[in-house]
Design an enzyme around this catalytic site. Sequence first.
Site, PDB file in Angstrom:
ATOM      1  NE  ARG A 237      -4.186  -1.557   0.244  1.00  0.00           N
ATOM      2  CZ  ARG A 237      -4.550  -2.466  -0.768  1.00  0.00           C
ATOM      3  NH1 ARG A 237      -3.330  -2.777  -1.624  1.00  0.00           N
ATOM      4  NH2 ARG A 237      -5.348  -3.237  -0.710  1.00  0.00           N
ATOM      5  CD  GLU A 266      -2.844   3.162  -5.416  1.00  0.00           C
ATOM      6  OE1 GLU A 266      -4.091   2.585  -5.846  1.00  0.00           O
ATOM      7  OE2 GLU A 266      -2.071   2.426  -4.875  1.00  0.00           O
ATOM      8  CG  HIS A 284      -2.837  -0.947  -6.791  1.00  0.00           C
ATOM      9  ND1 HIS A 284      -3.380  -0.240  -5.753  1.00  0.00           N
ATOM     10  CD2 HIS A 284      -3.005  -2.189  -6.510  1.00  0.00           C
ATOM     11  CE1 HIS A 284      -3.628  -1.046  -4.713  1.00  0.00           C
ATOM     12  NE2 HIS A 284      -3.126  -2.275  -4.971  1.00  0.00           N
TER      13      HIS A 284
HETATM   14  C1  DGY Z   1      -5.076  -6.388  -2.616  1.00  0.00           C
HETATM   15  O1  DGY Z   1      -5.796  -7.280  -2.823  1.00  0.00           O
HETATM   16  O2  DGY Z   1      -5.161  -5.763  -1.708  1.00  0.00           O
HETATM   17  C2  DGY Z   1      -4.410  -5.561  -4.055  1.00  0.00           C
HETATM   18  O3  DGY Z   1      -3.978  -4.340  -3.777  1.00  0.00           O
HETATM   19  C3  DGY Z   1      -5.354  -5.641  -4.966  1.00  0.00           C
HETATM   20  O4  DGY Z   1      -5.556  -6.788  -5.562  1.00  0.00           O
END
Ligand code: DGY
Length: 328
Positions: A237, A266, A284
């Site tokens: 993240r 984002e 992402h």
């Molecule tokens: C998640 O699953 O947390 C990813 O960032 C997106 O698939």
Amino acid sequence: MRPKILVTRIIPQIGLQILGEKYDLIINERDLPMTADEITARAADVVGILCLLTDRIDSTVMEASPGLVGIANYAVGYDNIDIAAATARGIPVSNTPGVLTDATAELAIALMFACARRVPEAERFVRSGAWRGWGPMQFLGADITGATLGIIGMGKIGQAVGRRGHGLGMRIVYHEEAPLAEAALGFEAHPLTLPELLSVSDFVSLHIPLTEKTRHLIGARELSSMKPTAFIINTSRGPVMDEAALADALANGVVAGAGLDVYEQEPAIGPELLRLDNCVLLPHIGSATISTRDRMARTAAENLTAMIQRTEIPNLVNPDYVNHRPKE
Ligand code: DGY
């Protein structure tokens, strides 16, 4: 009338099919996230919400949806949901772990190669028409074989990255609150403190969830304790890293490069990062393979169905919800 479910974005058909067999679906047909007001308005009479990491599901949404009995996130990370608010209202929340482990680990490795061998930069060079033929000093990069890979967060995805790195001939070190038994990992890996890991690694890869504890875990101080030849990869993240501090570190040679799939705000990306050649930027796409997204859709749909039918919930993230659940 069948109970209603809000699906905040079009997801692979299998998920819609599973839910559509029993429930009426309110689907956001635009290929854009719903606004907070739209989610709140459309969640008013639903029993379940299948949402994405781009949706903020907080107490306002929950208050506006008195019949809500479950929230299924289409992601392994669930920092977009106010878990405390859901738990306090007796609402279970689920995620999609496991099914995206390999895809995300593969993307972390792809970013590592892209940074080390300057793949996007070299590709831009060819397309620009500037290439005049092979040159002994062109696009010299860093070695992966024999390098030290430092993994921060040795959960499922961290382990999958470590296994791949080990297979590539890298030395694996990791930082995790409770070190894991090597036999359980299945490959050689050494637990280190965070400062130790940062100072010895040639590549640092982040695999931690976003929590109040991990927000800006990597900032100016941590970056300056890395080798100036090292690279940092983030597929977890964005806010676990201070993006402004990273841009400074990249611009001033504090670290050699970064590979990012996630960002603090984002889809906005700081203009400094966009200008830097030693930074590989992806939109992402960690879990973006066809079969992974199918499995995520199926998992989220099955999780939500279990919540509504009050059967065992496969990927429950807030087991404490039962203590607050209204009596039937
Ligand atoms: C998640 O699953 O947390 C990813 O960032 C997106 O698939």
